[in-house]
Design a protein around this motif. Sequence first.
Motif, PDB file in Angstrom:
ATOM      1  N   HIS A 179       0.879  -1.169   0.000  1.00 58.22           N
ATOM      2  CA  HIS A 179       0.000   0.000   0.000  1.00 58.22           C
ATOM      3  C   HIS A 179       0.919   1.222   0.000  1.00 58.22           C
ATOM      4  O   HIS A 179       2.084   1.124   0.449  1.00 58.22           O
ATOM      5  CB  HIS A 179      -0.882   0.022   1.250  1.00 58.22           C
ATOM      6  CG  HIS A 179      -1.916  -1.076   1.262  1.00 58.22           C
ATOM      7  ND1 HIS A 179      -1.917  -2.082   2.184  1.00 58.22           N
ATOM      8  CD2 HIS A 179      -2.963  -1.316   0.442  1.00 58.22           C
ATOM      9  CE1 HIS A 179      -2.926  -2.912   1.937  1.00 58.22           C
ATOM     10  NE2 HIS A 179      -3.577  -2.464   0.881  1.00 58.22           N
ATOM     11  N   HIS A 226      -4.869 -12.950  -5.292  1.00 57.46           N
ATOM     12  CA  HIS A 226      -4.736 -13.079  -3.836  1.00 57.46           C
ATOM     13  C   HIS A 226      -5.371 -14.394  -3.431  1.00 57.46           C
ATOM     14  O   HIS A 226      -6.589 -14.487  -3.271  1.00 57.46           O
ATOM     15  CB  HIS A 226      -5.423 -11.918  -3.113  1.00 57.46           C
ATOM     16  CG  HIS A 226      -4.663 -10.635  -3.227  1.00 57.46           C
ATOM     17  ND1 HIS A 226      -5.071  -9.459  -2.644  1.00 57.46           N
ATOM     18  CD2 HIS A 226      -3.498 -10.359  -3.862  1.00 57.46           C
ATOM     19  CE1 HIS A 226      -4.177  -8.512  -2.915  1.00 57.46           C
ATOM     20  NE2 HIS A 226      -3.227  -9.033  -3.654  1.00 57.46           N
ATOM     21  N   GLU A 249      -9.310 -12.290  -5.717  1.00 58.50           N
ATOM     22  CA  GLU A 249      -9.029 -12.856  -4.390  1.00 58.50           C
ATOM     23  C   GLU A 249     -10.050 -13.964  -4.112  1.00 58.50           C
ATOM     24  O   GLU A 249     -11.270 -13.754  -4.221  1.00 58.50           O
ATOM     25  CB  GLU A 249      -9.096 -11.776  -3.301  1.00 58.50           C
ATOM     26  CG  GLU A 249      -8.949 -12.405  -1.928  1.00 58.50           C
ATOM     27  CD  GLU A 249      -8.650 -11.436  -0.806  1.00 58.50           C
ATOM     28  OE1 GLU A 249      -7.920 -10.448  -1.029  1.00 58.50           O
ATOM     29  OE2 GLU A 249      -9.149 -11.688   0.312  1.00 58.50           O
ATOM     30  N   GLU A 300      -9.517  -4.939  -7.869  1.00 59.36           N
ATOM     31  CA  GLU A 300      -9.732  -6.103  -6.989  1.00 59.36           C
ATOM     32  C   GLU A 300     -11.169  -6.072  -6.484  1.00 59.36           C
ATOM     33  O   GLU A 300     -11.483  -5.365  -5.527  1.00 59.36           O
ATOM     34  CB  GLU A 300      -8.740  -6.062  -5.811  1.00 59.36           C
ATOM     35  CG  GLU A 300      -8.911  -7.246  -4.874  1.00 59.36           C
ATOM     36  CD  GLU A 300      -7.912  -7.247  -3.707  1.00 59.36           C
ATOM     37  OE1 GLU A 300      -7.022  -6.375  -3.649  1.00 59.36           O
ATOM     38  OE2 GLU A 300      -8.043  -8.134  -2.849  1.00 59.36           O
ATOM     39  N   ASP A 341      -3.021 -13.342   0.307  1.00 57.05           N
ATOM     40  CA  ASP A 341      -3.594 -12.303   1.176  1.00 57.05           C
ATOM     41  C   ASP A 341      -4.227 -13.027   2.371  1.00 57.05           C
ATOM     42  O   ASP A 341      -5.447 -13.158   2.472  1.00 57.05           O
ATOM     43  CB  ASP A 341      -4.616 -11.460   0.406  1.00 57.05           C
ATOM     44  CG  ASP A 341      -4.866 -10.130   1.087  1.00 57.05           C
ATOM     45  OD1 ASP A 341      -4.339  -9.918   2.197  1.00 57.05           O
ATOM     46  OD2 ASP A 341      -5.596  -9.288   0.516  1.00 57.05           O
TER      47      ASP A 341
HETATM   48  C1  XUL Z   1      -9.213  -6.372   1.463  1.00 55.01           C
HETATM   49  C2  XUL Z   1      -8.073  -6.766   0.655  1.00 55.01           C
HETATM   50  C3  XUL Z   1      -6.938  -5.799   0.598  1.00 55.01           C
HETATM   51  C4  XUL Z   1      -6.341  -5.641  -0.752  1.00 55.01           C
HETATM   52  C5  XUL Z   1      -5.191  -4.711  -0.878  1.00 55.01           C
HETATM   53  O1  XUL Z   1     -10.191  -7.323   1.581  1.00 55.01           O
HETATM   54  O2  XUL Z   1      -8.053  -7.844   0.127  1.00 55.01           O
HETATM   55  O3  XUL Z   1      -5.950  -6.205   1.483  1.00 55.01           O
HETATM   56  O4  XUL Z   1      -5.893  -6.880  -1.212  1.00 55.01           O
HETATM   57  O5  XUL Z   1      -5.548  -3.411  -0.768  1.00 55.01           O
END
Ligand code: XUL
Length: 347
Positions: free
Chosen positions: A51, A240, A212, A176, A285
């Motif tokens: 970030h 992720h 993700e 995302e 993640d």
């Molecule tokens: C939130 C999430 C974040 C993003 C990065 O759910 O997954 O950590 O991956 O900003």
Amino acid sequence: MAKPASYKFCFGPWNISEGGDPYGPTTRPPQTFDWKFDQLKKLGYDAMMFHDDDAVPDIDGKSSSQVIKEAKALKKRLDDAGIAAEMTAPRLWFSPQTIDGAYTSNDPKARQYAIDRSLQCIDIGKILGTDLLVLWLAREGTYLRESKSGKKSVELLVKAFDKMLAHDKKVRLAIEPKPNEPMDHAYVPTIGHALAMAQLTSDQKRVGALIETAHCILAGLDPADEIDFAMAFGKLWSLHLNDQNGLKFDQDKPFGSANLRSAFNQVRVLERNKYGSKGEYICFDVHPFRPTKVEHTLAHLDNSRRTFLRLVEKARSFDEAKVSQLIGERDYQALDQMVIEHLLGKD
Ligand code: XUL
Ligand code: MN
């Protein structure tokens, strides 16, 4: 035979977390960034996700020259350690300016803040050597539908994306999606939404997606199908991997922890579509379970990578000829059992 692809791995500093949740305090002491940085290679990882305020702490209080100076110092550290920066992402969900949303806020000053911070984040990424800007649109949605217009919000998002694309001719945006949390309803809940939005931007070739696992499950969708969908468009630029036990809060469990068969299917489509062949990373993640002791604070990262690599072996040793035969015979009972026995170790 061609050598099978090898994968590159990454995580973010936030993935070594302290166990706090909305109902209780942290359960482990915070680790310093330096300590996290030093663990990365030892764990067999190659890159770190950042970030903007992971790269430059307390970023809002700093002048742009100071931000650039600190980003350059971080780049030197990364180079010296042989660690790549996989992406940068503006953390737009902490600031008092974005309480009612960032790019889609009803307040034009908040929208401007979000755009300015995103452009600065692109500059940081450039210094760190990555052209990938990840946009998790955390506060772009509503708690109550009457407070915003969905169509206007799409227009505001496209306008913000266009500003980013114009700011740097090389930057690629990876959206995302996540359907909820922190918002009740998010405006970009699925990969389909993200790719449809890309079509409205000034340079759709530079707008893609990050999937993700947990976010797909929260949307009631199958992560492997979402991966296949994005890859059918050539748009899966980051990933992720984690796990999620159904429609609950975002759990970010270790990869394979809740549903090993689903994890196998995710790895199988990644293998089939040659994910990683254009330099894409496998990012985890994941977070430690809240009761995790401090001495086990890295286990979720080690375990996720180990499970992934074991599942790569499982995907590669899966008898695809037999699968085709069973599909041809429409013997899905046998196919189902074949998957189960393969995962149980009986080949
Ligand atoms: C939130 C999430 C974040 C993003 C990065 O759910 O997954 O950590 O991956 O900003
Ligand atoms: Mn994520």
